[in-house]
Design an enzyme around this catalytic site. Structure first.
Site, PDB file in Angstrom:
ATOM      1  N   ASP A 105       0.799  -1.223   0.000  1.00  0.00           N
ATOM      2  CA  ASP A 105       0.000   0.000   0.000  1.00  0.00           C
ATOM      3  C   ASP A 105       0.832   1.274   0.000  1.00  0.00           C
ATOM      4  OD1 ASP A 105      -1.832  -2.079   0.546  1.00  0.00           O
ATOM      5  OD2 ASP A 105      -3.190  -0.670   1.514  1.00  0.00           O
ATOM      6  N   ASP A 107      -1.041  -6.952   2.530  1.00  0.00           N
ATOM      7  CA  ASP A 107      -2.498  -7.051   2.505  1.00  0.00           C
ATOM      8  C   ASP A 107      -3.108  -7.880   1.386  1.00  0.00           C
ATOM      9  OD1 ASP A 107      -1.857  -5.055   4.306  1.00  0.00           O
ATOM     10  OD2 ASP A 107      -3.414  -3.673   3.652  1.00  0.00           O
ATOM     11  N   SER A 124      -8.171   1.799   4.800  1.00  0.00           N
ATOM     12  CA  SER A 124      -7.043   1.052   5.329  1.00  0.00           C
ATOM     13  C   SER A 124      -7.462   0.315   6.595  1.00  0.00           C
ATOM     14  CB  SER A 124      -5.894   2.017   5.656  1.00  0.00           C
ATOM     15  OG  SER A 124      -4.940   1.399   6.508  1.00  0.00           O
TER      16      SER A 124
END
Length: 555
Positions: free
Chosen positions: A76, A118, A467
């Site tokens: 990210d 993630d 997030s």
């Protein structure tokens, strides 16, 4: 044992592998893909070559032949720099397709996926369900964080502090000092953000060796689990134990219970739905979520939910201890990657610290920690993170819409003091097609609301994603259908009344149907251009009800 790799055992194929050093005897052994997303771009993946080495050695020792293959490596804070972060979610499905294009194309017999930041855990799980060959995920672990004097500093502090500083509200420590200390080694973000949530999900699904998550990156414990996984995947090929046998409906219920129990990232919902969709299961994760949410309390308070650091959660027993505490409410008859039932895997588990991972009769708070809302503003679904329900954040709101279609304009309005108590900040155009891939930066807007001291006085509604580090105020995200697909959120106008009622699971726009019908929505009109891979993503991505997969649901 019939190896599918032997069905394509031509002289030319054997010649290629002989040139790699394989013997004729090796040709008859199980061939295992070691799926590695190692990358020098991001600290999340920088250590995975060392993990791959351990897994490959264990595969060889168990009588298999490892082939290391690579995928894209989305992170990210690194690969979110371009196109307003649109490449992040889009890369999840690229991971899945990368695996298919190598493992399925080569007709390998099984795979061990080194899972880290993630989007790699869901990308690996989706590929496992799509290919349905014996698969294990190997947890890559979380990063160490540092100190400034007596203050602990990690990536959450740096992220939120940076937004505050940008609004002229600096914190106790300088951004430069925090940047020096926030990340002190390889691995994923510390805390119960999306990566560690998904690592715990992998364990709850039965797709990694028991006791694997969460884990300090590059620790002896992590390498021991990697070695055990390498040995076990060879056995799984011999047994014919495949992901669709492991990831049953009961396993998905257990995964939902895990996320609710740890108050994890809301992103887990769409990732679980995408995994179920890739396996053609027909499971409705949103319905499962609502069912499990009615009975699962919050049993841990790991940051950003509370003060507990992820290290304490691991030391208390981690995901396995959470499953032990949840055992009366989950399906312990499901088969895991061990070939045993979950109940058998948990039989000897002891919770090392019941203050960190609470029993059911002494929860941190009542559930659900995450809820699905529907209503006239979100006819299909939307998601709210409640976290620890101690009354510190509102769960009902009746306010006036302030509408924005891009992050920059919303941020300027917040900085200029235009957002007032009682307002509902509506940010649309951030969804799967509008973003595209939910790019746009809804998380930054939420941190800005908090930095401005408005988190308790305004609500935030968006068709974008957040997030896993986000837990501020009353925030409704992933509103579906999205504005760019003609959803009602794209028809909201300044001054409209919006009513949020978590207790009733409602998100409503108080505008007559006749008036809504007269309003135009930006359906299939995208303010942000997308070409290349993002153009393909925008064209092919399915709705949130599918988990936002790219595959044709009717095929």
């Amino acid at each position: 044992m019939t190896l599918r790799s032997l069905a394509f055992n031509s002289p030319v194929r054997r010649a290629h592998w002989r040139a790699l050093g394989l013997t004729e005897a090796d040709m008859l052994k199980p061939k295992i893909a070691v799926v590695n997303s190692s990358s020098e771009l991001a600290i999340c993946f920088s250590h995975l070559d060392g993990v791959a080495k351990v897994v490959k050695e264990a595969i060889r020792a168990a009588g298999g032949i490892p082939f290391e293959v690579r995928t894209t490596a989305p992170s990210d804070f690194i690969t979110g720099a371009g196109k307003s972060g649109s490449y992040i979610l889009a890369a999840r499905d690229l991971v899945t397709n990368d695996i298919e294009a190598q493992v399925e194309a080569a007709m390998l017999d099984g795979m061990a996926c080194l899972t880290s930041c993630d989007k790699t855990p869901p990308g690996h799980l989706m590929a496992a369900m799509r290919l349905d060959i014996p698969t294990l995920l190997v947890i890559g672990g979380y990063q160490a964080s540092g100190m400034i004097g007596d203050d602990h500093v990690d990536i959450e502090d740096l992220f939120s502090g940076g937004v505050g500083a940008a609004l002229g509200k600096p914190g106790k420590h300088s951004m430069d000092a925090m940047a020096e200390q926030a990340i002190r080694g390889p691995g994923v973000c510390a805390g119960m953000a999306t990566a560690n949530t998904m690592h715990c999900v992998v364990e709850a699904l039965g797709m990694c060796m028991p006791g694997s998550a969460p884990v300090r990156a590059n620790s002896d414990k992590m390498f021991a689990a990697a070695s055990a996984a390498g040995a076990r995947i060879v056995e799984m090929v011999g047994e014919g134990l495949t992901p669709r046998q492991v990831m049953t409906e009961g396993a998905f219920r257990n995964a939902a219970a895990m996320v609710l129990g740890v108050s994890g990232s809301i992103n887990a919902i769409k990732h679980l739905q995408a995994t179920a969709t890739e396996g053609k299961t027909g499971f409705d994760i949103f319905a499962i979520w609502e069912e499990m949410g009615q009975k699962i309390p919050t049993l841990a308070a790991v940051r950003p939910n509370g003060p507990v650091r992820i290290e304490k959660f691991e030391d208390a027993g981690g995901a396995r201890a959470m499953l032990k505490q949840l055992a009366p409410l989950i399906d312990t008859t499901v088969i895991t990657c061990t070939g045993k039932t979950l109940g058998e895997d948990l039989a000897d588990v002891v919770v090392a610290d019941a203050d960190i991972i609470r029993p059911l009769d002494n929860p941190i708070s009542e559930g659900p920690s995450i809820a699905i809302l529907k209503g006239s503003l979100s006819p299909e679904s939307s998601v709210v993170k409640l976290g620890i329900r101690d009354g510190s954040r509102p769960e009902a709101f009746d306010g006036t819409a302030r509408v924005f279609t891009d992050t920059a304009t919303a941020m300027k309005a917040i900085a200029d003091g235009e957002l007032k108590k009682g307002d509902v900040l509506v940010l649309h155009g951030q969804g799967l097609k509008g973003g595209p891939a939910m790019g746009g930066g809804a998380s930054i807007v939420l941190f800005a609301i908090d930095a401005a001291g408005l988190a308790k006085d305004v609500a935030f509604v968006t068709d974008g994603q957040l997030s896993g580090l986000c837990l501020k105020g009353l925030t409704i995200a992933e509103v579906s259908p999205e504005g760019a697909a003609g959803g009602p959120i794209g028809k909201v106008r300044n001054g409209d009344r919006i009513v949020i009622d978590v207790a009733e699971r409602r998100l409503d726009l108080d505008v007559p149907n006749e008036e809504l019908a007269r309003r135009s929505a930006p359906g299939n009109v995208y303010p942000v251009p997308a070409d290349g891979y993002l153009g393909i993503y925008r064209r092919d991505v399915q709705s949130m009800a599918s988990g936002a997969v790219l595959t044709d649901l009717d095929a």
